[in-house]
Write a protein that holds these residues in place. Structure first.
Motif, PDB file in Angstrom:
ATOM      1  N   ALA A 191     -10.352  -4.410   3.578  1.00  0.00           N
ATOM      2  CA  ALA A 191      -9.725  -3.292   4.291  1.00  0.00           C
ATOM      3  C   ALA A 191      -9.597  -2.071   3.385  1.00  0.00           C
ATOM      4  CB  ALA A 191      -8.360  -3.710   4.828  1.00  0.00           C
ATOM      5  N   HIS A 192      -9.296  -2.289   2.112  1.00  0.00           N
ATOM      6  CA  HIS A 192      -9.215  -1.199   1.133  1.00  0.00           C
ATOM      7  C   HIS A 192     -10.563  -0.490   1.026  1.00  0.00           C
ATOM      8  CE1 HIS A 192      -8.715   0.785  -2.780  1.00  0.00           C
ATOM      9  NE2 HIS A 192      -9.713   0.058  -3.253  1.00  0.00           N
ATOM     10  N   ARG A 193     -11.635  -1.250   0.935  1.00  0.00           N
ATOM     11  CA  ARG A 193     -12.966  -0.652   0.799  1.00  0.00           C
ATOM     12  C   ARG A 193     -13.395   0.072   2.067  1.00  0.00           C
ATOM     13  NH1 ARG A 193     -15.722  -5.306  -3.010  1.00  0.00           N
ATOM     14  NH2 ARG A 193     -14.627  -4.654  -4.900  1.00  0.00           N
ATOM     15  N   GLU A 194     -12.986  -0.426   3.234  1.00  0.00           N
ATOM     16  CA  GLU A 194     -13.258   0.293   4.483  1.00  0.00           C
ATOM     17  C   GLU A 194     -12.532   1.637   4.491  1.00  0.00           C
ATOM     18  OE1 GLU A 194     -12.456  -2.049   7.994  1.00  0.00           O
ATOM     19  OE2 GLU A 194     -13.560  -3.760   7.174  1.00  0.00           O
ATOM     20  N   ASP A 225      -0.695  11.966   0.258  1.00  0.00           N
ATOM     21  CA  ASP A 225      -0.439  11.732   1.672  1.00  0.00           C
ATOM     22  C   ASP A 225      -1.601  10.977   2.319  1.00  0.00           C
ATOM     23  OD1 ASP A 225       1.313  12.110   3.969  1.00  0.00           O
ATOM     24  OD2 ASP A 225      -0.244  13.456   4.721  1.00  0.00           O
ATOM     25  N   LEU A 226      -2.815  11.362   1.952  1.00  0.00           N
ATOM     26  CA  LEU A 226      -4.006  10.681   2.461  1.00  0.00           C
ATOM     27  C   LEU A 226      -4.053   9.234   1.973  1.00  0.00           C
ATOM     28  CD1 LEU A 226      -7.006  11.033   3.710  1.00  0.00           C
ATOM     29  CD2 LEU A 226      -7.638  11.196   1.317  1.00  0.00           C
ATOM     30  N   MET A 227      -3.810   9.032   0.692  1.00  0.00           N
ATOM     31  CA  MET A 227      -3.948   7.703   0.092  1.00  0.00           C
ATOM     32  C   MET A 227      -2.839   6.739   0.521  1.00  0.00           C
ATOM     33  SD  MET A 227      -6.803   7.896  -1.446  1.00  0.00           S
ATOM     34  CE  MET A 227      -6.845   6.366  -2.374  1.00  0.00           C
ATOM     35  N   LYS A 228      -1.759   7.246   1.091  1.00  0.00           N
ATOM     36  CA  LYS A 228      -0.680   6.338   1.519  1.00  0.00           C
ATOM     37  C   LYS A 228      -1.151   5.377   2.610  1.00  0.00           C
ATOM     38  CE  LYS A 228       1.421   9.189   5.062  1.00  0.00           C
ATOM     39  NZ  LYS A 228       2.474  10.096   5.407  1.00  0.00           N
ATOM     40  N   ASP A 229      -2.278   5.688   3.257  1.00  0.00           N
ATOM     41  CA  ASP A 229      -2.829   4.799   4.278  1.00  0.00           C
ATOM     42  C   ASP A 229      -3.774   3.746   3.697  1.00  0.00           C
ATOM     43  OD1 ASP A 229      -1.429   5.933   6.408  1.00  0.00           O
ATOM     44  OD2 ASP A 229      -2.923   7.516   6.655  1.00  0.00           O
ATOM     45  N   ASP A 230      -3.978   3.768   2.394  1.00  0.00           N
ATOM     46  CA  ASP A 230      -4.810   2.759   1.738  1.00  0.00           C
ATOM     47  C   ASP A 230      -4.119   1.394   1.876  1.00  0.00           C
ATOM     48  OD1 ASP A 230      -6.150   1.034  -0.019  1.00  0.00           O
ATOM     49  OD2 ASP A 230      -6.380   2.557  -1.565  1.00  0.00           O
ATOM     50  N   PRO A 231      -4.821   0.389   2.375  1.00  0.00           N
ATOM     51  CA  PRO A 231      -4.213  -0.938   2.515  1.00  0.00           C
ATOM     52  C   PRO A 231      -3.593  -1.489   1.229  1.00  0.00           C
ATOM     53  CG  PRO A 231      -6.230  -0.843   3.770  1.00  0.00           C
ATOM     54  CD  PRO A 231      -6.155   0.434   2.980  1.00  0.00           C
ATOM     55  N   PHE A 232      -4.137  -1.139   0.073  1.00  0.00           N
ATOM     56  CA  PHE A 232      -3.517  -1.596  -1.182  1.00  0.00           C
ATOM     57  C   PHE A 232      -2.084  -1.070  -1.293  1.00  0.00           C
ATOM     58  CE2 PHE A 232      -7.375  -2.450  -4.223  1.00  0.00           C
ATOM     59  CZ  PHE A 232      -7.693  -3.579  -3.487  1.00  0.00           C
ATOM     60  N   LEU A 233      -1.852   0.174  -0.887  1.00  0.00           N
ATOM     61  CA  LEU A 233      -0.503   0.735  -0.938  1.00  0.00           C
ATOM     62  C   LEU A 233       0.340   0.239   0.230  1.00  0.00           C
ATOM     63  CD1 LEU A 233      -1.106   4.424  -2.069  1.00  0.00           C
ATOM     64  CD2 LEU A 233      -0.123   2.556  -3.378  1.00  0.00           C
ATOM     65  N   LYS A 234      -0.240   0.204   1.415  1.00  0.00           N
ATOM     66  CA  LYS A 234       0.516  -0.206   2.603  1.00  0.00           C
ATOM     67  C   LYS A 234       1.020  -1.644   2.487  1.00  0.00           C
ATOM     68  CE  LYS A 234      -0.623   1.402   6.700  1.00  0.00           C
ATOM     69  NZ  LYS A 234      -1.383   1.760   7.917  1.00  0.00           N
ATOM     70  N   GLN A 235       0.268  -2.483   1.787  1.00  0.00           N
ATOM     71  CA  GLN A 235       0.666  -3.885   1.645  1.00  0.00           C
ATOM     72  C   GLN A 235       1.269  -4.183   0.268  1.00  0.00           C
ATOM     73  OE1 GLN A 235      -1.894  -6.845   3.401  1.00  0.00           O
ATOM     74  NE2 GLN A 235      -2.933  -5.284   4.637  1.00  0.00           N
ATOM     75  N   ASN A 236       1.662  -3.112  -0.433  1.00  0.00           N
ATOM     76  CA  ASN A 236       2.339  -3.243  -1.729  1.00  0.00           C
ATOM     77  C   ASN A 236       1.566  -4.098  -2.726  1.00  0.00           C
ATOM     78  OD1 ASN A 236       4.636  -1.647  -0.987  1.00  0.00           O
ATOM     79  ND2 ASN A 236       5.306  -3.378   0.247  1.00  0.00           N
TER      80      ASN A 236
END
Length: 98
Positions: free
Chosen positions: A23-26, A63-74
């Motif tokens: 998901a991160h790579r997508e 703000d853009l990167m906050k949607d990165d799954p790595f950040l969203k899933q801590n």
């Protein structure tokens, strides 16, 4: 335009990271398609990663990167370092907007 090195530090076991990596790579591919990212990949050894990106501001990029799954899933912490490219390969001229 401003340019950033984003340093990623993984904060979960690699097994959890492996679950989220597709998901991160997508997510990253969407940013590549928009022309925001230049290069990315894991550190060696695999304790984090690096991204080179451009944006009008650090706040906009964060703000853009906050949607990165790595950040969203801590799974990771991100550190943003702005830099000013003064030397570059000629093939980067278009991406740099110079």
């Amino acid at each position: 335009m401003k340019f950033f090195l984003i340093e990623i530090e993984y904060i979960v076991p690699i097994e959890k990271l492996d679950e989220v990596t597709p998901a991160h790579r997508e997510f990253l591919q969407v940013q590549y398609d928009k022309g925001i990212l230049l290069i990315s990949g894991p550190k060696v050894p695999r304790v984090g990663g690096m991204i080179i990106a451009k944006s009008s501001s650090q706040e906009e990029l964060q703000d853009l990167m906050k949607d990165d799954p790595f950040l969203k899933q801590n799974c990771a912490k991100y550190t943003y370092k702005e830099f000013a490219p003064v030397k570059y390969q000629p093939f980067l001229k278009d991406w740099l907007g110079i």
